[in-house]
Write an enzyme that holds these catalytic residues in place. Structure first.
Site, mmCIF file in Angstrom:
data_model
loop_
_atom_site.group_PDB
_atom_site.id
_atom_site.type_symbol
_atom_site.label_atom_id
_atom_site.label_comp_id
_atom_site.label_asym_id
_atom_site.label_seq_id
_atom_site.Cartn_x
_atom_site.Cartn_y
_atom_site.Cartn_z
ATOM 1 N N ASN A 77 32.525 51.757 -22.372
ATOM 2 C CA ASN A 77 31.227 52.230 -22.860
ATOM 3 C C ASN A 77 30.251 52.143 -21.688
ATOM 4 O OD1 ASN A 77 28.793 52.694 -24.084
ATOM 5 N ND2 ASN A 77 29.079 51.212 -25.735
ATOM 6 N N ARG A 113 33.421 55.958 -24.852
ATOM 7 C CA ARG A 113 32.348 56.312 -25.772
ATOM 8 C C ARG A 113 31.440 57.325 -25.063
ATOM 9 N NH1 ARG A 113 26.687 53.625 -26.761
ATOM 10 N NH2 ARG A 113 26.027 54.956 -28.464
ATOM 11 N N HIS A 116 25.221 57.484 -33.793
ATOM 12 C CA HIS A 116 25.896 56.350 -34.465
ATOM 13 C C HIS A 116 27.082 56.831 -35.306
ATOM 14 C CE1 HIS A 116 21.904 53.821 -34.558
ATOM 15 N NE2 HIS A 116 22.625 53.516 -33.485
ATOM 16 N N HIS A 160 23.050 52.109 -40.704
ATOM 17 C CA HIS A 160 23.297 51.354 -39.471
ATOM 18 C C HIS A 160 21.950 50.806 -39.000
ATOM 19 C CE1 HIS A 160 25.394 50.448 -35.607
ATOM 20 N NE2 HIS A 160 24.126 50.413 -35.228
ATOM 21 N N ARG A 174 11.640 52.403 -31.304
ATOM 22 C CA ARG A 174 11.402 53.833 -31.575
ATOM 23 C C ARG A 174 10.606 54.003 -32.864
ATOM 24 N NH1 ARG A 174 17.381 54.728 -31.007
ATOM 25 N NH2 ARG A 174 17.762 54.777 -28.774
ATOM 26 N N ARG A 220 14.592 39.306 -35.710
ATOM 27 C CA ARG A 220 14.562 37.849 -35.952
ATOM 28 C C ARG A 220 13.168 37.274 -35.713
ATOM 29 N NH1 ARG A 220 20.077 37.236 -32.732
ATOM 30 N NH2 ARG A 220 18.926 38.841 -31.647
ATOM 31 N N GLY A 249 23.327 44.887 -36.510
ATOM 32 C CA GLY A 249 22.829 43.510 -36.376
ATOM 33 C C GLY A 249 21.927 43.075 -37.522
ATOM 34 N N ILE A 250 21.000 43.938 -37.948
ATOM 35 C CA ILE A 250 20.087 43.589 -39.039
ATOM 36 C C ILE A 250 20.811 43.703 -40.377
ATOM 37 C CG2 ILE A 250 17.940 44.215 -40.224
ATOM 38 C CD1 ILE A 250 16.949 45.354 -37.497
ATOM 39 N N GLY A 251 21.519 44.816 -40.569
ATOM 40 C CA GLY A 251 22.199 45.066 -41.847
ATOM 41 C C GLY A 251 23.261 44.028 -42.158
ATOM 42 N N GLU A 252 23.919 43.512 -41.109
ATOM 43 C CA GLU A 252 25.006 42.546 -41.327
ATOM 44 C C GLU A 252 24.501 41.125 -41.520
ATOM 45 O OE1 GLU A 252 27.796 42.927 -38.050
ATOM 46 O OE2 GLU A 252 27.671 45.105 -38.216
ATOM 47 N N GLU A 292 32.526 49.620 -33.654
ATOM 48 C CA GLU A 292 32.654 50.950 -33.046
ATOM 49 C C GLU A 292 33.780 50.992 -32.013
ATOM 50 O OE1 GLU A 292 28.342 50.384 -32.807
ATOM 51 O OE2 GLU A 292 28.232 52.547 -32.561
#
Ligand code: ADP
Length: 392
Positions: A17, A101, A190, A218, A251, A295, A341-344, A375
């Site tokens: 990547n 990737r 994504h 995501h 963003r 966080r 990261g946030i969703g998990e 990924e």
């Protein structure tokens, strides 16, 4: 290290990547269902380049390297894979295939592809669409071709999964000539993550993916949300670039373009300045003025910070709005999937979304599920399938 495939193909697959100043790598043994090692070369192009390598069971290594360009960085990666101390194989020849990737495959690449000269040229042709991502990906590919002669290589595109989005969902309401002339349309990104978590959701829900309607979210530093109907992406929140849609780390997500023009005029911003403001200085960072990291915002929320509460409300509200819109266009929904990261990791975000969509999901007996994304593993699997298909 994580395990996925029980009876997978007999292959060691190296995943590359390649970004503008860093190259991440992972080596999978798909036969043994194991991640053999992972690492990153950072600060490529500076005299402070660094390699961090992790082969599991405490076999870690971090050290300065001379990596003035991507070729040198790739060379260090190949060297460390076979080094007596930190290596995980005797010879590069043990690598069955290399998967890269690649961010942008435009309308040409609707799935993974084996790399040849024409493919490289095509990817370079899309440099203008992804100026920060496609050029370093090509550098990584060319370096691998040089160092690993004869090892098949595949490109896996972030945009490919979204190539099933129909024209009425990808066409913007601007003069049509701009689509024809410059390819201005929604592409979405994504894709590898949305595809991976969709496949995992099908396993969890014990139904074929082709019979499932999902909304996959995501939520990382970049955030996007996808409507997956009968297993295929039919709409997604990121657009011509990754700027559109949800509120993200730095963003803005959705904004009236006229507001941008207004600010540019008032503040005397150049196109470059405006691009920087929207991509690097907005979102959670722009609103909080202190951090792009969720966080930190959650910590401030616990301390009673009002701005943190507003940011979380904006973040969750947009997700809920898209879930509603995508459910409407699909008519029926089986699950909402949270990843990234946030969703998990964030129970707070999960419960903010869960509270607001619970009643509505229960009408469809749909579930809200958290699925960790992977990924790189998806790229490894697609690469091994491409190579396997070629050898059949
Ligand atoms: P990237 O998009 O760069 O791959 P990640 O998917 O790792 O990023 O997501 C990064 C985001 O995940 C950051 O905003 C970080 O704050 C957030 N995150 C990580 N762990 C947690 C956690 N325990 N609670 C809330 N947010 C988290």
């Amino acid at each position: 290290m994580r395990a996925h495939l029980k009876n997978g193909p007999a292959m060691k697959i190296l995943i590359i990547n390649s970004g503008s100043s860093s190259i991440k790598y992972r080596l999978f043994d798909l036969k043994k269902d194991r991640l053999l090692c992972k690492g990153i070369v950072e600060r490529i192009g500076s005299d402070k380049a660094l390699i961090s390598h992790d082969a599991g069971r405490g076999r870690c290594f971090t050290g300065k390297v001379e990596a003035c360009d991507h070729y040198k960085a790739i060379r260090h990666i190949f060297d460390i894979l076979v080094s007596p101390k930190s290596g995980v194989m005797n010879s590069w020849a043990d690598i069955s295939a290399i998967g890269h990737r690649v961010v942008h495959g435009a309308e040409m690449f609707k799935g993974p592809v084996l790399i040849n000269k024409a493919v490289i040229k095509a990817i370079e042709g899309f440099n203008e669409l992804a100026p920060l991502h496609n050029p370093p990906a090509v550098l990584g590919i060319k370096a691998c071709i040089e160092f690993a002669k004869g090892i098949p290589q595949a490109a896996v595109f972030d945009t490919a999964f979204h190539q099933t989005i129909p024209p009425y969902a990808y066409t913007y309401g601007i003069p049509y000539g701009f689509y024809k002339k410059y390819g201005i349309r929604r592409y979405g990104f994504h894709g590898t993550s949305h595809k991976y978590v969709s496949q995992q959701a099908a396993k969890i829900l014990k139904k074929p993916l082709s019979r499932l309607n999902l909304v996959t979210c995501h939520l990382g530093n970049g955030c996007s949300i996808t409507a997956v109907k009968s297993g295929r992406s039919i709409d997604t929140s990121m657009g011509f670039t990754p700027l559109e849609g949800l509120l993200m780390g730095t963003r803005s997500g959705d904004i009236d373009p006229a507001a941008v023009l207004f600010i540019m005029e008032k503040e005397g911003l150049s196109i470059k300045d405006a691009d920087h403001m929207l991509n690097k200085k907005s979102g959670i960072l722009g609103l909080s003025g202190v951090s792009n990291d969720m966080r930190d915002i959650l910590k401030r929320l616990r301390e009673g910070d009002k701005m943190a509460a507003l940011i979380l409300d904006i973040f969750a509200y947009r997700i809920i709005k898209y879930i509603g819109a995508y459910t409407a266009v699909m008519n029926r929904i089986d699950a909402v999937v949270l990843t990234g990261g946030i969703g998990e990791n964030s129970a707070v975000i999960k419960s903010m979304i869960g509270r607001r969509v619970k009643g509505f999901l229960s009408k469809f007996r749909a579930r809200l599920i958290v699925i960790p994304t992977d990924e790189e593993w998806m790229i490894a699997k697609e690469t091994s399938e491409m190579v396997g298909a070629k050898n059949r």
